[in-house]
Design an enzyme around this catalytic site. Structure first.
Site, mmCIF file in Angstrom:
data_model
loop_
_atom_site.group_PDB
_atom_site.id
_atom_site.type_symbol
_atom_site.label_atom_id
_atom_site.label_comp_id
_atom_site.label_asym_id
_atom_site.label_seq_id
_atom_site.Cartn_x
_atom_site.Cartn_y
_atom_site.Cartn_z
ATOM 1 N N GLN A 175 20.698 73.447 81.959
ATOM 2 C CA GLN A 175 21.525 74.471 81.306
ATOM 3 C C GLN A 175 20.908 75.005 80.015
ATOM 4 O O GLN A 175 21.528 75.791 79.316
ATOM 5 C CB GLN A 175 22.943 73.954 81.071
ATOM 6 N N SER A 224 28.600 69.466 68.342
ATOM 7 C CA SER A 224 27.467 68.535 68.184
ATOM 8 C C SER A 224 26.339 69.211 67.417
ATOM 9 O O SER A 224 25.595 68.579 66.678
ATOM 10 C CB SER A 224 26.948 68.106 69.550
ATOM 11 N N GLY A 235 36.482 71.163 76.373
ATOM 12 C CA GLY A 235 36.909 71.751 75.104
ATOM 13 C C GLY A 235 37.137 73.249 75.238
ATOM 14 O O GLY A 235 36.388 73.948 75.933
ATOM 15 N N HIS A 240 35.394 65.601 70.821
ATOM 16 C CA HIS A 240 35.207 64.858 72.080
ATOM 17 C C HIS A 240 36.234 63.726 72.176
ATOM 18 O O HIS A 240 36.785 63.464 73.243
ATOM 19 C CB HIS A 240 33.811 64.213 72.135
HETATM 20 O O1 PAF Z 1 30.176 71.406 77.283
HETATM 21 C C1 PAF Z 1 29.230 70.590 77.449
HETATM 22 O O2 PAF Z 1 29.008 69.674 76.659
HETATM 23 C C2 PAF Z 1 28.339 70.735 78.681
HETATM 24 O O3 PAF Z 1 28.132 72.075 78.991
HETATM 25 C C3 PAF Z 1 28.851 69.947 79.888
HETATM 26 C C4 PAF Z 1 30.190 70.462 80.374
HETATM 27 C C5 PAF Z 1 28.958 68.476 79.541
HETATM 28 C C6 PAF Z 1 27.869 70.077 81.054
HETATM 29 O O4 PAF Z 1 26.602 69.614 80.713
#
Ligand code: PAF
Length: 280
Positions: free
Chosen positions: A61, A186, A147, A37
């Site tokens: 999601q 993560s 990423g 990140h």
């Molecule tokens: O890749 C991620 O961490 C997530 O899918 C994102 C793009 C922050 C959307 O919640």
């Protein structure tokens, strides 16, 4: 670093910055930040951007409530890392702030969200597209950084930007790896010491598959033998190992079919789901 929990004051702040000709670079994250990140933040800064990092564990999601519950949340450490990286703004909204009204919109990206992750995480990319659209509308970035580890996600966001005429430039930043090759994620924080060692199997499998493809083997044979090999350990499970066209994600059976391919893998170590890929 300026920290915002609410949309309105963040928008007002960014409006003022835009009047002063700031170029906003957005780094959307779900927190539990790692060097991968931070490399996105660094690249945004190198591009001369006023860097906005969002941390939001997006319920829309997650198709698995346990996965959502167990997703690592390490805000204090994240803030310290962002400060050190020179991030300008952190947006850390609550679920109520981001989803003030129950969302009814769903996204359908055709083949792009039906393959690979789409086969195993129903509705996942619709949730990603929803939150990323919200973030683009809130922040109005000139640049947004993602990423490469989430290659399918990046491909879908590219389509989203085209279809909805978002006026911004997207950047896919190469995956950072631990010394032994494990892709930074993560979710790695949830692996115990033994599982952490086992997790390397996915990257190793990608490298072996790459060699086998160049030696003329087909993907279906490679996937079958990778599954046998990985699942010798009852704690490890392969969901898929696929070769796909980098842009349209069509499945490929060998490297001759396209010179721009991506080899993608997903699976579990214990109850931790990991993904990785390499561009061929
Ligand atoms: O890749 C991620 O961490 C997530 O899918 C994102 C793009 C922050 C959307 O919640």
């Amino acid at each position: 670093m300026d920290i915002f929990h609410e949309i309105k004051p963040l928008k007002a702040f960014l409006r003022e910055k835009n009047k002063a000709d700031a170029r906003v670079g957005l780094v959307p994250t779900m927190g539990a930040l790692h060097a991968g990140h931070l490399s996105l933040i660094e690249i945004a800064k190198d591009q001369g951007c006023l860097t906005v990092c969002s941390i939001f564990v997006n319920p829309a999601q997650f198709n698995n409530p346990e996965d959502l519950k167990k997703y690592p949340r390490t805000l204090e450490a994240d803030v310290a890392l962002l400060e050190k990286a020179g991030c300008d703004v952190l947006f850390f909204p609550s679920v109520e702030e981001m989803y003030a009204t129950k969302n009814v919109i769903t996204f359908d990206f055709g083949h792009l969200d039906k393959t690979m992750e789409g086969e195993f995480r129903l509705g996942h990319f619709s949730g990603v597209a929803l939150v990323v659209s919200k973030l683009f509308h809130i922040v109005h970035p000139a640049h947004a950084f993602f990423g490469q580890k989430d290659w399918q996600q990046f491909t879908i966001i590219k389509q989203l930007v085209k279809d909805l005429n978002f006026d911004l430039q997207l950047h896919a930043v190469p995956t950072l790896r631990e010394e032994d090759g494990l892709a930074m994620s993560s979710r790695n924080q949830r692996l115990n010491t033994e599982q952490r060692k086992k997790a390397l199997i996915f990257y190793k499998t990608l490298l072996e598959a790459q060699q086998q493809l160049h030696a003329g083997k087909t993907m279906s044979d490679i996937e079958k033998s990778a599954k046998r090999n990985i699942e010798q350990d009852p704690e490890c499970k392969l969901e898929y190992l696929r070769l796909a066209h980098r842009e349209n994600l069509t499945a490929l059976s060998n490297v001759e079919e396209s010179d721009t391919a991506v080899l993608c893998i997903a699976g579990f170590i214990g109850d931790v789901r990991l993904i990785d890929n390499i561009l061929l």
